[in-house]
Design a protein around this motif. Structure first.
Motif, short mmCIF file in Angstrom:
data_model
loop_
_atom_site.label_atom_id
_atom_site.label_comp_id
_atom_site.label_asym_id
_atom_site.label_seq_id
_atom_site.Cartn_x
_atom_site.Cartn_y
_atom_site.Cartn_z
N THR A 1 25.34 20.66 -36.60
CA THR A 1 25.65 21.58 -35.52
C THR A 1 27.15 21.55 -35.22
O THR A 1 27.71 20.49 -34.96
CB THR A 1 24.86 21.21 -34.25
OG1 THR A 1 23.47 21.24 -34.56
CG2 THR A 1 25.15 22.18 -33.12
N TYR B 1 32.73 15.34 -23.95
CA TYR B 1 32.38 16.71 -24.35
C TYR B 1 33.59 17.46 -24.91
O TYR B 1 33.46 18.24 -25.86
CB TYR B 1 31.83 17.49 -23.15
CG TYR B 1 30.36 17.29 -22.89
CD1 TYR B 1 29.40 17.74 -23.78
CD2 TYR B 1 29.92 16.64 -21.73
CE1 TYR B 1 28.04 17.56 -23.53
CE2 TYR B 1 28.57 16.46 -21.47
CZ TYR B 1 27.63 16.92 -22.37
OH TYR B 1 26.29 16.73 -22.13
N MET C 1 26.19 23.39 -22.59
CA MET C 1 25.54 22.08 -22.60
C MET C 1 26.04 21.23 -21.43
O MET C 1 25.26 20.52 -20.78
CB MET C 1 25.82 21.37 -23.92
CG MET C 1 25.03 20.09 -24.12
SD MET C 1 23.27 20.37 -24.41
CE MET C 1 23.30 21.02 -26.08
N TRP D 1 23.45 17.32 -28.85
CA TRP D 1 22.86 18.08 -29.96
C TRP D 1 22.75 17.25 -31.24
O TRP D 1 22.13 17.68 -32.20
CB TRP D 1 23.68 19.34 -30.24
CG TRP D 1 25.13 19.07 -30.54
CD1 TRP D 1 25.68 18.74 -31.74
CD2 TRP D 1 26.22 19.10 -29.60
NE1 TRP D 1 27.03 18.54 -31.62
CE2 TRP D 1 27.40 18.77 -30.31
CE3 TRP D 1 26.31 19.38 -28.24
CZ2 TRP D 1 28.65 18.70 -29.70
CZ3 TRP D 1 27.56 19.32 -27.63
CH2 TRP D 1 28.71 18.98 -28.37
N GLN E 1 16.75 18.52 -27.18
CA GLN E 1 17.34 18.83 -28.48
C GLN E 1 16.42 18.50 -29.65
O GLN E 1 16.50 19.11 -30.71
CB GLN E 1 18.66 18.06 -28.65
CG GLN E 1 19.70 18.37 -27.58
CD GLN E 1 20.05 19.83 -27.55
OE1 GLN E 1 20.44 20.42 -28.56
NE2 GLN E 1 19.89 20.45 -26.38
N GLU F 1 29.47 27.13 -26.33
CA GLU F 1 28.17 26.45 -26.43
C GLU F 1 28.24 25.04 -25.86
O GLU F 1 27.28 24.56 -25.23
CB GLU F 1 27.72 26.42 -27.89
CG GLU F 1 27.35 27.80 -28.43
CD GLU F 1 27.15 27.84 -29.93
OE1 GLU F 1 26.25 28.54 -30.39
OE2 GLU F 1 27.92 27.15 -30.65
N CYS G 1 18.81 15.11 -23.89
CA CYS G 1 18.71 14.76 -25.31
C CYS G 1 17.34 15.14 -25.87
O CYS G 1 17.24 15.66 -26.99
CB CYS G 1 18.96 13.27 -25.52
SG CYS G 1 20.65 12.74 -25.15
N PRO H 1 29.06 23.44 -32.59
CA PRO H 1 29.05 24.39 -31.49
C PRO H 1 30.45 24.87 -31.12
O PRO H 1 31.42 24.13 -31.21
CB PRO H 1 28.44 23.59 -30.33
CG PRO H 1 28.80 22.17 -30.65
CD PRO H 1 28.77 22.07 -32.14
N ARG I 1 19.28 17.05 -32.32
CA ARG I 1 18.77 18.21 -33.04
C ARG I 1 19.06 18.05 -34.53
O ARG I 1 18.20 18.30 -35.38
CB ARG I 1 19.43 19.48 -32.49
CG ARG I 1 18.91 20.78 -33.10
CD ARG I 1 19.37 21.96 -32.27
NE ARG I 1 20.82 22.11 -32.28
CZ ARG I 1 21.54 22.60 -31.26
NH1 ARG I 1 20.94 22.95 -30.14
NH2 ARG I 1 22.84 22.74 -31.36
N ASP I 2 20.27 17.61 -34.83
CA ASP I 2 20.65 17.38 -36.23
C ASP I 2 19.81 16.27 -36.86
O ASP I 2 19.41 16.36 -38.02
CB ASP I 2 22.13 17.01 -36.32
CG ASP I 2 23.06 18.18 -36.01
OD1 ASP I 2 22.54 19.29 -35.80
OD2 ASP I 2 24.28 17.96 -35.95
N ARG J 1 27.66 14.68 -27.05
CA ARG J 1 27.09 15.42 -28.19
C ARG J 1 25.58 15.26 -28.23
O ARG J 1 25.01 14.78 -29.21
CB ARG J 1 27.69 14.91 -29.51
CG ARG J 1 29.19 15.04 -29.63
CD ARG J 1 29.71 14.34 -30.87
NE ARG J 1 29.28 15.03 -32.06
CZ ARG J 1 28.89 14.41 -33.19
NH1 ARG J 1 28.85 13.11 -33.25
NH2 ARG J 1 28.55 15.11 -34.25
N CYS K 1 26.21 9.82 -29.64
CA CYS K 1 25.71 11.00 -28.94
C CYS K 1 26.47 11.27 -27.65
O CYS K 1 26.14 12.22 -26.93
CB CYS K 1 24.22 10.86 -28.65
SG CYS K 1 23.81 9.61 -27.42
#
Length: 378
Positions: A258, A296, A268, A242, A38, A264, A35, A260, A245-246, A240, A237
Motif C-alpha cells: 500500500t 503518520y 486514516m 494499513w 485493515q 489517504e 488496525c 497511500p 492490510r498488506d 501505518r 505499524c
C-alpha cells in the motif's frame, strides 16, 4: 514450504498469522480497532501488571478497555510472582472474557529489569517455569491459551531463548514469540532471525518471530527463512495501520504494498482521532492523537508549522481544518519503505539487574518487587 494462512493458539484460531505487539500508550482500544479494520490478526491490549490487576489498581483496570467490535480480547500480562500472575490470569478470563493471554518476558526497560522482570526473568529458569505453570493452570478451565514473549537473552553472554522455549512447551504454553534481540540491544542494531529459526526447530509449539518487520515482504521473508508460524509486528505499524492490510494480503498469497497518497493518510489520521475521541472523550482523545502525528507524516513534505499545529490539536474540528491544508495528491515517500520506525536508541553497555542476579539460574527462592505501572512491550 507454503506460507501459513492462519495461526492456531490452542483453541484460538487467528485468520491471519499476524499479531500486533502491545506497545505502552499506543495499542489502546482505538488503535486496535483501527488496525483490525485493515485486516485480520490478533490485536493485543497494552501490557498490564498482574499485581495492579489483582489489587484493583484503577489505572490498571482503566487500561482494560475493549472496543465494542473487539470479539477476540487479547491481553499481555507482566508479573514476577507466580501466585499473582495466576490470580491475574483468572481475573482476565472470568471477569474480562479474554480469549488469549500473553506473558511478557521481553521488556528491556531498566526500571523493569532492575527488579528481575521482563527480559531479565528468563535467566531464572525455575521461576519462569512456575509463572507459566500458574498462568496456564488458571486459564485452562476457561479454555484460554497462554503464550509468552521473550528476547534472546540478557546479552550475548547470557542467552536464554532456547531454555525458555523448552520451559514454555513443558508448562503448557500455546506458543512462544521471540524478539531477535537481547535486552542489552534494546531496539538497536538488527534483529537476529537465525535465532528465531533455531528456536522454531527446537520446540513443537508455534514460534512467532518479532523484529525488523517494516513491510509485508519482511514478514514473508522472516517466515520463509525461520519456519516461524507467524509474526509479531510492533514499531513497523506506527503511523501505518494499513500495514496489516498488506500483511493479510501477503499471507493470502497476494503481493500488495500500500502506497497511500497524503490525502489517504490524512483520512486514516482522521479515523484514528475519531476512534480515540469515541473511547476517551474529545479533549483527551485529541491529546492522545498528537503523539502519532510525526509517525503518520514521516517522509512527507508537510512543513514544520503544520506539524507543530497538528501536534497541538485540541478538537476534531481543528484537526479537520489542518488536514484540509495538506496536499491530498502528494505521493507516499518511497524512501520510507523498509525504513525503521519508532525508537531505536543505542545498545546498553550493561543491563541493570538485581544484585547477584546472574549467580544462579533457578530463582525459586526469589522475592521480586513488582510495580503496578511497569514497563512497555519488549
Amino acid at each position: 514450504m507454503p506460507l501459513p494462512s492462519s495461526l492456531t493458539l490452542g483453541s484460538l484460531r487467528v485468520d491471519t498469522p499476524v499479531v500486533l505487539a502491545p506497545m505502552a500508550g499506543i495499542t489502546n482500544a482505538a488503535y486496535r480497532r483501527l488496525c483490525a479494520e485493515q485486516g485480520a490478526g490478533l490485536y493485543v491490549c497494552e501490557m498490564i501488571t498482574s499485581r495492579g490487576l489483582v489489587e484493583g489498581d484503577q489505572h490498571t483496570r482503566d487500561m482494560l478497555v475493549f472496543d465494542e467490535l473487539e470479539t477476540t480480547r487479547s491481553v499481555q500480562l507482566y508479573g514476577t510472582d507466580p501466585v499473582y500472575v495466576g490470580k491475574a490470569a483468572e481475573i482476565l478470563c472470568a471477569e474480562y472474557g479474554v480469549a488469549h493471554i500473553d506473558l511478557n518476558f521481553g521488556c528491556p526497560v531498566p526500571k523493569v529489569t532492575r527488579k528481575g522482570g521482563g527480559g531479565a526473568l528468563p535467566w531464572k529458569r525455575g521461576l519462569l517455569g512456575r509463572i507459566l505453570e500458574h498462568a496456564v493452570a488458571a486459564a485452562t478451565p476457561y479454555d484460554v491459551p497462554v503464550t509468552m514473549k521473550t528476547r534472546k537473552g540478557i546479552d550475548d553472554d547470557h542467552l536464554t531463548y532456547l531454555d525458555a522455549g523448552r520451559i514454555a512447551q513443558e508448562a503448557g504454553a500455546a506458543a512462544i514469540a521471540l524478539h531477535g534481540r537481547t535486552v542489552a540491544q534494546a531496539y538497536s542494531g538488527e534483529a537476529d532471525w537465525d535465532a528465531i529459526g533455531e528456536l522454531a526447530a527446537s520446540v513443537d509449539i508455534p514460534v512467532l518471530g518479532n523484529g525488523d518487520i517494516w513491510e509485508a515482504a519482511d514478514a514473508v521473508r522472516m517466515v520463509e527463512q525461520t519456519g516461524a508460524a507467524g509474526v509479531v509486528v510492533g514499531r513497523g505499524c506506527l503511523g501505518r495501520p494499513w500495514l496489516f492490510r498488506d500483511l493479510a494480503a501477503a499471507f493470502g498469497g497476494e503481493q500488495v504494498a500500500t502506497l497511500p497518497t497524503l490525502g489517504e493518510v490524512a483520512a486514516m489520521m482522521r479515523r484514528h482521532a475519531e476512534l480515540l475521541c469515541q473511547h476517551m472523550g474529545e479533549e483527551r482523545g485529541c491529546k492522545e492523537f498528537r503523539k502519532h502525528v510525526s509517525w503518520y507524516l514521516k517522509g512527507f513534505a508537510a512543513g514544520g508549522e503544520m506539524r507543530r499545529s497538528l501536534g497541538l490539536v485540541d478538537s476534531l474540528a481543528a484537526l479537520d481544518r489542518l488536514l484540509a491544508e495538506l496536499d491530498p495528491d502528494e505521493p507516499f515517500p518511497a524512501s520510507e519503505l523498509g525504513a525503521p520506525r519508532g525508537r531505536q536508541g543505542s545498545p546498553r553497555s550493561k543491563v541493570v539487574l538485581p544484585e547477584g542476579w546472574l549467580d544462579e539460574t533457578d530463582g525459586l527462592g526469589c522475592v521480586l518487587a513488582e510495580d503496578a505501572d511497569s514497563g512497555s512491550g519488549g
